[in-house]
Design a protein around this motif. Structure first.
Motif, PDB file in Angstrom:
ATOM      1  N   LYS A   1       0.707  -1.414  -0.041  1.00 50.05           N
ATOM      2  CA  LYS A   1      -0.011   0.002  -0.149  1.00 50.05           C
ATOM      3  C   LYS A   1       0.899   1.313  -0.014  1.00 50.05           C
ATOM      4  O   LYS A   1       0.466   2.133  -0.700  1.00 50.05           O
ATOM      5  N   GLY A   2       1.845   1.401   0.650  1.00 49.11           N
ATOM      6  CA  GLY A   2       2.762   2.298   1.039  1.00 49.11           C
ATOM      7  C   GLY A   2       3.446   2.489  -0.530  1.00 49.11           C
ATOM      8  O   GLY A   2       3.728   4.016  -0.857  1.00 49.11           O
ATOM      9  N   ILE A   3       3.826   1.682  -1.163  1.00 52.63           N
ATOM     10  CA  ILE A   3       4.378   1.836  -2.612  1.00 52.63           C
ATOM     11  C   ILE A   3       3.255   2.531  -3.636  1.00 52.63           C
ATOM     12  O   ILE A   3       3.617   3.466  -4.211  1.00 52.63           O
ATOM     13  N   ARG A   4       2.150   2.097  -3.568  1.00 47.28           N
ATOM     14  CA  ARG A   4       1.239   2.478  -4.460  1.00 47.28           C
ATOM     15  C   ARG A   4       0.727   4.152  -3.993  1.00 47.28           C
ATOM     16  O   ARG A   4       0.710   4.721  -4.933  1.00 47.28           O
ATOM     17  N   GLN A   5       0.837   4.186  -2.781  1.00 48.57           N
ATOM     18  CA  GLN A   5       0.740   5.758  -2.320  1.00 48.57           C
ATOM     19  C   GLN A   5       1.719   6.545  -2.919  1.00 48.57           C
ATOM     20  O   GLN A   5       1.408   7.561  -3.407  1.00 48.57           O
ATOM     21  N   ILE A   6       3.074   6.095  -2.649  1.00 51.96           N
ATOM     22  CA  ILE A   6       4.150   6.928  -3.108  1.00 51.96           C
ATOM     23  C   ILE A   6       3.905   7.101  -4.761  1.00 51.96           C
ATOM     24  O   ILE A   6       3.918   8.420  -4.910  1.00 51.96           O
ATOM     25  N   VAL A   7       3.629   6.143  -5.451  1.00 53.61           N
ATOM     26  CA  VAL A   7       3.513   6.410  -6.801  1.00 53.61           C
ATOM     27  C   VAL A   7       2.407   7.281  -7.463  1.00 53.61           C
ATOM     28  O   VAL A   7       2.351   8.220  -8.068  1.00 53.61           O
ATOM     29  N   GLU A   8       1.216   7.137  -6.515  1.00 51.74           N
ATOM     30  CA  GLU A   8      -0.013   7.839  -7.073  1.00 51.74           C
ATOM     31  C   GLU A   8       0.209   9.183  -6.493  1.00 51.74           C
ATOM     32  O   GLU A   8      -0.448  10.359  -7.303  1.00 51.74           O
ATOM     33  N   THR A   9       0.771   9.426  -5.350  1.00 54.05           N
ATOM     34  CA  THR A   9       0.916  10.765  -4.805  1.00 54.05           C
ATOM     35  C   THR A   9       1.944  11.629  -5.795  1.00 54.05           C
ATOM     36  O   THR A   9       1.822  12.856  -6.233  1.00 54.05           O
ATOM     37  N   LEU A  10       3.034  11.114  -6.438  1.00 55.02           N
ATOM     38  CA  LEU A  10       3.881  11.570  -7.249  1.00 55.02           C
ATOM     39  C   LEU A  10       3.276  11.752  -8.731  1.00 55.02           C
ATOM     40  O   LEU A  10       3.524  13.094  -9.122  1.00 55.02           O
ATOM     41  N   ALA A  11       2.217  10.886  -8.782  1.00 53.57           N
ATOM     42  CA  ALA A  11       1.544  11.202 -10.213  1.00 53.57           C
ATOM     43  C   ALA A  11       0.713  12.497  -9.940  1.00 53.57           C
ATOM     44  O   ALA A  11       0.779  13.304 -10.703  1.00 53.57           O
ATOM     45  N   ALA A  12       0.120  12.583  -8.861  1.00 55.88           N
ATOM     46  CA  ALA A  12      -0.974  13.799  -8.658  1.00 55.88           C
ATOM     47  C   ALA A  12       0.067  15.060  -8.455  1.00 55.88           C
ATOM     48  O   ALA A  12      -0.585  16.114  -8.866  1.00 55.88           O
ATOM     49  N   LEU A  13       1.291  14.633  -7.875  1.00 58.22           N
ATOM     50  CA  LEU A  13       2.056  16.166  -7.745  1.00 58.22           C
ATOM     51  C   LEU A  13       2.558  16.491  -9.352  1.00 58.22           C
ATOM     52  O   LEU A  13       2.944  17.946  -9.494  1.00 58.22           O
ATOM     53  N   GLY A  14       2.613  15.583 -10.326  1.00 56.48           N
ATOM     54  CA  GLY A  14       2.947  15.957 -11.649  1.00 56.48           C
ATOM     55  C   GLY A  14       4.082  15.403 -12.195  1.00 56.48           C
ATOM     56  O   GLY A  14       4.446  15.891 -13.360  1.00 56.48           O
ATOM     57  N   LEU A  15       4.822  14.305 -11.567  1.00 54.18           N
ATOM     58  CA  LEU A  15       5.630  13.737 -12.053  1.00 54.18           C
ATOM     59  C   LEU A  15       5.561  12.802 -13.330  1.00 54.18           C
ATOM     60  O   LEU A  15       4.148  12.217 -13.444  1.00 54.18           O
TER      61      LEU A  15
ATOM     62  N   GLN B   1       5.032  -9.072  -5.311  1.00 57.81           N
ATOM     63  CA  GLN B   1       3.770  -9.316  -5.305  1.00 57.81           C
ATOM     64  C   GLN B   1       2.880  -8.225  -5.751  1.00 57.81           C
ATOM     65  O   GLN B   1       3.281  -6.945  -5.545  1.00 57.81           O
ATOM     66  N   THR B   2       1.818  -8.381  -6.521  1.00 55.33           N
ATOM     67  CA  THR B   2       0.974  -7.222  -7.112  1.00 55.33           C
ATOM     68  C   THR B   2      -0.278  -7.281  -6.845  1.00 55.33           C
ATOM     69  O   THR B   2      -0.701  -8.376  -6.286  1.00 55.33           O
ATOM     70  N   ALA B   3      -1.131  -6.307  -6.948  1.00 52.38           N
ATOM     71  CA  ALA B   3      -2.487  -6.314  -6.645  1.00 52.38           C
ATOM     72  C   ALA B   3      -3.159  -5.425  -7.565  1.00 52.38           C
ATOM     73  O   ALA B   3      -2.696  -4.554  -8.090  1.00 52.38           O
ATOM     74  N   LEU B   4      -4.461  -5.930  -8.065  1.00 55.50           N
ATOM     75  CA  LEU B   4      -5.261  -5.063  -8.740  1.00 55.50           C
ATOM     76  C   LEU B   4      -6.061  -4.054  -8.045  1.00 55.50           C
ATOM     77  O   LEU B   4      -6.684  -4.694  -6.972  1.00 55.50           O
ATOM     78  N   VAL B   5      -5.947  -2.666  -8.333  1.00 52.08           N
ATOM     79  CA  VAL B   5      -6.539  -1.829  -7.432  1.00 52.08           C
ATOM     80  C   VAL B   5      -6.965  -0.670  -8.452  1.00 52.08           C
ATOM     81  O   VAL B   5      -6.679  -0.516  -9.512  1.00 52.08           O
ATOM     82  N   GLU B   6      -8.164  -0.064  -7.513  1.00 52.22           N
ATOM     83  CA  GLU B   6      -8.426   1.149  -8.215  1.00 52.22           C
ATOM     84  C   GLU B   6      -7.813   2.362  -7.899  1.00 52.22           C
ATOM     85  O   GLU B   6      -7.258   2.400  -7.014  1.00 52.22           O
ATOM     86  N   PRO B   7      -7.591   3.391  -8.932  1.00 52.19           N
ATOM     87  CA  PRO B   7      -6.694   4.430  -8.759  1.00 52.19           C
ATOM     88  C   PRO B   7      -7.443   5.316  -7.382  1.00 52.19           C
ATOM     89  O   PRO B   7      -8.646   5.135  -7.192  1.00 52.19           O
ATOM     90  N   THR B   8      -6.574   5.682  -6.648  1.00 54.10           N
ATOM     91  CA  THR B   8      -6.945   6.450  -5.431  1.00 54.10           C
ATOM     92  C   THR B   8      -6.634   7.758  -5.431  1.00 54.10           C
ATOM     93  O   THR B   8      -5.436   8.142  -6.163  1.00 54.10           O
ATOM     94  N   SER B   9      -7.312   8.813  -5.304  1.00 58.14           N
ATOM     95  CA  SER B   9      -6.804  10.188  -5.243  1.00 58.14           C
ATOM     96  C   SER B   9      -6.048  10.589  -4.066  1.00 58.14           C
ATOM     97  O   SER B   9      -6.312  10.106  -2.851  1.00 58.14           O
ATOM     98  N   GLN B  10      -4.876  11.190  -4.374  1.00 55.90           N
ATOM     99  CA  GLN B  10      -3.985  11.503  -2.946  1.00 55.90           C
ATOM    100  C   GLN B  10      -4.018  13.073  -2.849  1.00 55.90           C
ATOM    101  O   GLN B  10      -4.158  13.835  -3.714  1.00 55.90           O
ATOM    102  N   ARG B  11      -3.788  13.503  -1.635  1.00 52.95           N
ATOM    103  CA  ARG B  11      -3.969  14.906  -1.246  1.00 52.95           C
ATOM    104  C   ARG B  11      -2.672  15.416  -1.946  1.00 52.95           C
ATOM    105  O   ARG B  11      -1.546  14.839  -1.744  1.00 52.95           O
ATOM    106  N   VAL B  12      -2.712  16.693  -2.516  1.00 53.39           N
ATOM    107  CA  VAL B  12      -1.751  17.565  -2.830  1.00 53.39           C
ATOM    108  C   VAL B  12      -1.746  18.927  -2.263  1.00 53.39           C
ATOM    109  O   VAL B  12      -2.816  19.468  -2.209  1.00 53.39           O
ATOM    110  N   PHE B  13      -0.595  19.413  -1.616  1.00 58.58           N
ATOM    111  CA  PHE B  13      -0.658  20.692  -1.176  1.00 58.58           C
ATOM    112  C   PHE B  13       0.736  21.375  -1.984  1.00 58.58           C
ATOM    113  O   PHE B  13       1.619  20.790  -2.146  1.00 58.58           O
ATOM    114  N   ARG B  14       0.404  22.598  -2.292  1.00 62.36           N
ATOM    115  CA  ARG B  14       1.436  23.628  -2.920  1.00 62.36           C
ATOM    116  C   ARG B  14       1.777  24.710  -2.211  1.00 62.36           C
ATOM    117  O   ARG B  14       0.750  25.263  -1.504  1.00 62.36           O
ATOM    118  N   GLU B  15       3.065  25.077  -2.429  1.00 60.89           N
ATOM    119  CA  GLU B  15       3.701  26.456  -1.784  1.00 60.89           C
ATOM    120  C   GLU B  15       3.144  27.369  -2.865  1.00 60.89           C
ATOM    121  O   GLU B  15       3.537  27.278  -4.179  1.00 60.89           O
TER     122      GLU B  15
END
Ligand SMILES: Cc1ncc(C[n+]2csc(CCOP(=O)(O)OP(=O)(O)O)c2C)c(N)n1
Length: 565
Positions: free
Chosen positions: A7-21, A178-192
């Motif tokens: 779960k931690g890895i999915r969160q890292i990847v999805e948060t970076l995607a949400a930030l714009g990477l 190991q992998t898992a089939l998951v739905e995309p989750t929206s991650q919080r983003v904050f900006r300066e």
């Protein structure tokens, strides 16, 4: 989508995607498998596989330079992570937002004899803008909050607050694949949020007063992104009689009113002339300055005032006479400052421009009769270069020769001047070309730097828009042209590290075209072919005589001394 089961890895990847990477460079390994799988399978990223971590980090930095966006680079644990350090230090001083992600063993295993385990916590501390420990294995809600907060903070630090590389270390337990089939989750983003910086009236008046007392004002422009507004502001300042603008190819600005070949103008100055040409007020913008001579002259003839302008100025006191650090973008500074300026009667600018014009004449006359050498080779390279090229130039004598010949027609010029290393110049150029396929790239490098970074070719990505010129002067030719090494017996074996190499086998191994030049006419032909719009993935190796190069360069400086100004 199918991502890592962690779960931690999915969160890292999805948060970076949400930030714009968007761009991720992946290096092979097992501990980082959850990151590799998730970045590769997430639709938001383009992933590029590079085997050698040292080269991969420079490649990613080159991509960030060309895209003007953060780029991530991911490694497994152990010394693999350490190999990112050279590029991280370069990105630190050039303030390039490299997102460094290193997989790690669980902290409990640090220094406990487990394989491929080193202490990676804050491992890049001396040249990183932010360092964070993330949770790959989430065991508590607080872990998720922590990951999200660190990723957001790190992203803002890298892109706005304190621009440059940031490091996310991710300890991970097994199983890893190991992998898992998951739905995309929206991650919080904050900006300066970006705030406009303005000088207060009192500060503006004070700076204008200082300016009004200075007959001699020098604006020295260091390494800088190409910026049309900056070009306009500096060209406007350059119309003032007490102002001279000095610049280098890596500042990516050009104007007939600028001094664009600093060493050509100052190398032959005697004490009185140097005193007369050094300023009362020095204004510096941008990053690193290549010319050792101008740094020495400004330290010797210290100006009364030195203003360093830059959002991230770090209180750099390069000339040991800093009086004002101005945390503003130079364009915003000059927009506010360059209005109704008073200044004393001055012929400072005229003095510089007269000298420039005279030395330009001597320079051209010297070129006409100059012997085939590194000097004449650079003249041909720059003279024949078309104007749609983005140039990457390696450290050592290439970046120095590159300041002696006209570069105003070149699209952009880049060099790793943050730390001036010869260890990643080609990888940086490869990354930039890979990130910007519609532009034409040329890399000029010495033979030692070329062989040092030969792993820049060791990947399976067909880069179609890059050509490379290798100046083969039989080793580190710079040690024959700087004063010191040429007087000692260790020069050849330990400094120049004299060598007989040729790049044809590198070209053959990696499927690049190859041609060589050994004199002015073979060079003329080789460049004619190299600069054709259809020519790509081509290495031109230019051979020069190591003994001849310092003689010709010395003759050049002596020739310029023939001044009757
Ligand atoms: C990583 C790194 N190692 C060592 C140096 C010291 N150094 C500076 S220039 C140079 C030689 C470079 O030779 P080459 O690339 O052939 O260029 P040339 O001197 O011939 O112009 C060396 C070893 C450095 N700048 N960076």
């Amino acid at each position: 989508m199918e991502l890592s089961a962690k779960k931690g890895i999915r969160q890292i990847v999805e948060t970076l995607a949400a930030l714009g990477l968007k761009e991720v460079v992946l290096c092979p390994g097992s501990r980082n498998a959850p990151l590799v799988i998730s970045f590769n399978r997430h639709p938001g990223f383009r992933c590029t596989s590079i085997r050698d971590e040292r080269s991969a980090a420079f490649f990613a930095m080159g991509m960030a330079i060309a895209k003007k966006q953060p780029v991530a680079v991911v490694s497994t644990s152990g010394s693999a992570a350490l190999n990112f350090a050279p590029a991280i230090s370069e990105a630190f001083y050039q303030r390039i937002p490299l997102i460094v992600i290193t997989a790690d063993r669980l902290k409990a295993w640090t220094d406990q004899g487990d394989g491929q385990t080193i202490n990676q916590t804050d491992v890049f501390k001396n040249y990183i803008r932010g360092s964070y420990e993330l949770q790959g294995d989430i065991s508590h809600d607080a872990d998720s909050w922590h990951n999200n907060r660190c990723l957001n903070e790190g992203w803002n630090v890298a892109t706005i607050t304190n621009k440059g590389p940031v490091h996310f270390n991710v300890p991970l337990s097994e199983p890893l694949y190991q992998t898992a089939l998951v739905e995309p989750t929206s991650q919080r983003v904050f900006r300066e949020v970006s705030v406009e910086r303005k000088l207060s009236d009192a500060v503006l008046q004070d700076l204008k007063y200082q300016f009004s007392t200075c007959e001699k004002v020098m604006i020295l422009a260091g390494q800088h992104d190409k910026d049309r507004d900056l070009q306009v502001q500096l060209a406007s300042m350059a119309t003032l009689k007490n102002v001279i603008v000095l610049t280098e190819s890596t500042a990516n600005i050009s104007s007939p009113l600028f001094i664009e070949h600093i060493d050509r103008c100052i190398t032959t100055l005697n004490d009185d002339e140097a005193q007369a040409l050094m300023p009362d007020l020095l204004i510096t913008i941008g990053g690193a300055i290549v010319s050792k001579r101008i740094k020495a002259a400004l330290r010797r003839y210290a100006p009364r005032y030195h203003w360093n302008i830059g959002l991230n100025h770090d209180f750099m006191d390069t000339y040991q006479c800093l009086t004002s650090a101005i945390p503003m973008h130079p364009v915003h500074f000059f927009e506010q400052f360059n209005t109704a300026l008073n200044f004393p009667v001055s012929d400072f600018r005229e003095h510089w421009l007269k000298r420039k014009e005279y030395l330009e004449g001597l320079h051209q006359r010297f070129i006409e009769q100059c012997t085939y050498s590194d000097f004449s080779v650079f003249n041909q390279i720059f003279r024949q270069m078309p104007d749609d090229i983005v140039l990457h130039i390696a450290n050592s004598s290439p970046i120095r020769y590159g300041q002696l010949f006209d570069y105003g027609h070149i699209q952009e010029t880049w060099c790793n001047r943050g730390t001036s290393g010869i260890d990643g110049c080609t990888s940086t150029a490869m990354g930039s070309a890979w990130a910007s396929p519609s532009q034409r790239f040329l890399m000029i490098t010495g033979d030692v730097a070329f062989n040092y970074d030969v792993n820049a070719f060791w990947h399976d990505h067909t880069i179609e828009n890059l050509n490379i010129i290798v100046i083969n002067n039989g080793g580190g030719g710079i040690f024959r042209i700087i004063s010191g090494p040429d007087t000692i017996e260790e020069m050849e074996p330990y400094f120049e590290t004299t060598m007989k190499t040729d790049a044809s086998l590198v070209a053959l191994r990696h499927g690049w075209q190859y041609s060589k030049a050994v004199d002015a006419s073979t060079l003329q032909d080789a460049l004619k072919c190299l600069y054709l719009p259809t020519t790509n993935r081509h290495i031109v190796e230019i051979f020069t005589e190591p003994e001849v190069n310092p003689i010709v360069l010395k003759a050049y400086w002596d020739y310029l001394k023939k001044s009757n100004l």
